[in-house]
Design an enzyme around this catalytic site. Sequence first.
Site, mmCIF file in Angstrom:
data_model
loop_
_atom_site.group_PDB
_atom_site.id
_atom_site.type_symbol
_atom_site.label_atom_id
_atom_site.label_comp_id
_atom_site.label_asym_id
_atom_site.label_seq_id
_atom_site.Cartn_x
_atom_site.Cartn_y
_atom_site.Cartn_z
ATOM 1 N N ASP A 169 -4.346 -9.685 9.620
ATOM 2 C CA ASP A 169 -2.892 -9.543 9.468
ATOM 3 C C ASP A 169 -2.117 -9.874 10.436
ATOM 4 O O ASP A 169 -2.350 -9.970 11.663
ATOM 5 C CB ASP A 169 -2.779 -7.753 9.477
ATOM 6 C CG ASP A 169 -3.077 -7.115 8.257
ATOM 7 O OD1 ASP A 169 -3.931 -7.931 7.532
ATOM 8 O OD2 ASP A 169 -3.010 -6.036 8.196
ATOM 9 N N ARG B 154 -5.575 -14.778 0.959
ATOM 10 C CA ARG B 154 -5.304 -14.708 2.535
ATOM 11 C C ARG B 154 -6.393 -15.378 3.356
ATOM 12 O O ARG B 154 -7.734 -15.244 3.072
ATOM 13 C CB ARG B 154 -5.278 -13.116 3.024
ATOM 14 C CG ARG B 154 -3.883 -12.489 2.680
ATOM 15 C CD ARG B 154 -2.831 -12.796 3.778
ATOM 16 N NE ARG B 154 -3.393 -11.990 5.158
ATOM 17 C CZ ARG B 154 -3.477 -10.766 5.231
ATOM 18 N NH1 ARG B 154 -2.844 -9.879 3.999
ATOM 19 N NH2 ARG B 154 -3.686 -10.307 6.236
ATOM 20 N N TRP C 158 -8.881 -11.851 3.566
ATOM 21 C CA TRP C 158 -8.933 -12.059 5.077
ATOM 22 C C TRP C 158 -10.243 -12.808 5.453
ATOM 23 O O TRP C 158 -10.519 -12.531 6.481
ATOM 24 C CB TRP C 158 -8.554 -10.899 6.157
ATOM 25 C CG TRP C 158 -8.223 -9.767 5.446
ATOM 26 C CD1 TRP C 158 -6.951 -9.292 4.912
ATOM 27 C CD2 TRP C 158 -9.100 -8.572 5.267
ATOM 28 N NE1 TRP C 158 -6.960 -8.116 4.403
ATOM 29 C CE2 TRP C 158 -8.261 -7.532 4.733
ATOM 30 C CE3 TRP C 158 -10.251 -8.307 5.973
ATOM 31 C CZ2 TRP C 158 -8.378 -6.289 4.546
ATOM 32 C CZ3 TRP C 158 -10.754 -6.969 5.607
ATOM 33 C CH2 TRP C 158 -10.077 -5.974 4.983
ATOM 34 N N ASP D 22 -6.335 -5.824 -2.246
ATOM 35 C CA ASP D 22 -7.128 -5.878 -1.021
ATOM 36 C C ASP D 22 -8.695 -5.562 -0.864
ATOM 37 O O ASP D 22 -9.218 -5.640 -1.625
ATOM 38 C CB ASP D 22 -6.320 -4.697 0.064
ATOM 39 C CG ASP D 22 -5.981 -5.189 1.331
ATOM 40 O OD1 ASP D 22 -6.680 -5.862 1.977
ATOM 41 O OD2 ASP D 22 -4.892 -4.545 1.886
ATOM 42 N N LYS E 107 -1.525 -7.724 -5.679
ATOM 43 C CA LYS E 107 -2.015 -8.166 -4.516
ATOM 44 C C LYS E 107 -3.194 -7.338 -4.419
ATOM 45 O O LYS E 107 -3.214 -6.008 -4.500
ATOM 46 C CB LYS E 107 -1.108 -7.998 -3.015
ATOM 47 C CG LYS E 107 -1.904 -7.902 -1.768
ATOM 48 C CD LYS E 107 -0.909 -7.808 -0.618
ATOM 49 C CE LYS E 107 -1.433 -7.667 0.657
ATOM 50 N NZ LYS E 107 -0.427 -7.391 1.772
ATOM 51 N N ASP F 40 0.839 -1.035 -0.034
ATOM 52 C CA ASP F 40 0.085 -0.127 -0.119
ATOM 53 C C ASP F 40 0.895 1.205 -0.088
ATOM 54 O O ASP F 40 2.086 1.103 0.456
ATOM 55 C CB ASP F 40 -0.687 -0.068 1.215
ATOM 56 C CG ASP F 40 -2.234 0.898 1.112
ATOM 57 O OD1 ASP F 40 -2.248 1.425 0.054
ATOM 58 O OD2 ASP F 40 -3.182 0.727 2.097
HETATM 59 C C1 GLA Z 1 -4.329 -4.801 4.970
HETATM 60 C C2 GLA Z 1 -3.529 -6.139 4.165
HETATM 61 C C3 GLA Z 1 -2.130 -5.936 4.631
HETATM 62 C C4 GLA Z 1 -1.541 -4.865 4.186
HETATM 63 C C5 GLA Z 1 -2.355 -3.529 4.619
HETATM 64 C C6 GLA Z 1 -2.138 -2.223 3.637
HETATM 65 O O1 GLA Z 1 -4.417 -4.762 6.252
HETATM 66 O O2 GLA Z 1 -4.269 -7.031 4.928
HETATM 67 O O3 GLA Z 1 -1.385 -6.934 4.425
HETATM 68 O O4 GLA Z 1 -1.572 -4.838 2.738
HETATM 69 O O5 GLA Z 1 -3.821 -3.616 4.092
HETATM 70 O O6 GLA Z 1 -2.806 -1.100 4.110
#
Ligand code: GLA
Length: 422
Positions: free
Chosen positions: A208, A204, A187, A150, A148, A71
């Site tokens: 995190d 994922r 996630w 998100d 990636k 990011d």
């Molecule tokens: C989320 C993702 C992380 C990272 C952050 C960046 O939390 O799960 O791995 O990429 O965003 O803001």
Amino acid sequence: MNSFLSLLLFSSLFILTLSHNNGVARTPPMGWNSWNQFACNIDQDLLTDTIDQIVSSGLADAGYKFVNIDDCWSYKNGRDNKTNELIPDPVRFSRGIHSLSKYAHSKGVKLGIYGDVGFTTCAGYPGTLDHFQTDADTFARWEIDYLKLDFCDIPKKVQDEPWVYFGYMSEALNKTGRPIVFSICAWQPKEMYKWARKIGNSWRTTDDINVSWQSVLSIIDQNRELYPYAEPGSWNDPDMLEVGVVRDGRSLSQNQARTHFSLWTLLSAPLLLGNDLRKIRDPDQKWVFDILTNRDAIAVNQDPNGAQGRSLYQNIQGKIDRDGNCESKNCTRTEVWGRPLTRPTKQSYAAILFNRAGPNVDDEKFTQEKITIRWSSLGMPSDAKVRVKDIWSNKDLGVYQGSFTSEPVEKHNVVYIRLEQQ
Ligand code: GLA
């Protein structure tokens, strides 16, 4: 046929019809990502230095080929007025992203980038919603090799049917004709695999990771049942590595880092380093480098069969509370994990004997433990003769019939073994 082998056979037949097949990530992707150590403190000099270091340190030769920008790389205040394209931050990435990918390619490595399926990224930069083909085309024009995507700041329609929107990006990437690894970052452990593996190369499975033993353990536990869903081209992603990361004064101990890396390799996880590679050749980082470049551990992760390791048994003695603390006089908590391999022979396996103990390594109620693995738990005949190699000490431990019992394993540490049935 025993149940372990039949399950593996069944799951691979099943997945062959479902997995994402864009030709890339046939083994788990290996590389580096900026987020775990640097968060938003990134610029083109850091990325250029990282490309230099990943090559000159020998990490690229060990398999770490992707250098991935996370990011905060784009211009925060919006897209290009005329083309609607994302714009690299004009100060921190003044030379643009394409110049970085050209540099990475000239050094024999690849460049990855980050986006978000919603309105804005998790750090508030422009998202890709309603711009899927535009952004895929931009990334392809910049010769990006890995994306990636998100899941922050999403409208209800994306929350309700994430597969539709991640699917748009999957199709848009395919339309560019450029092979780009597609890493889904939504996630959600629950049933993600049902849709994600049809459209992405990895997904994922948890929130995190952070630099803590508790975080590593919690992610291991959340991935325990996900072994049937990994397959060449489609991987469960338990998040990026914290080996050697120092953040807010916190880091994993050497044993904890070794355990973290061992499990991630056995789980067929993408291996994305999170540490500061500009320091990787400092003498006090030698242990970090040695963990990350262990050839046998990497060979387990990269075995072409793509089988994700599974938990074979746990030995819990004494009363242990929800946080893992021992409430009796003494406690034991060990685990054995394993998976089949196709190398060096078709009768090869890898196993981890893990002394999980309690949350605090100095808790004297937990002790060092000898740990036993029976060959039958891996699907071998119960009287099989098996040669055992210790992956971390690089020693041949000899041939054992029926089972193997380790020397006492330190708390928060593993014995990681490679097995060849004779
Ligand atoms: C989320 C993702 C992380 C990272 C952050 C960046 O939390 O799960 O791995 O990429 O965003 O803001």
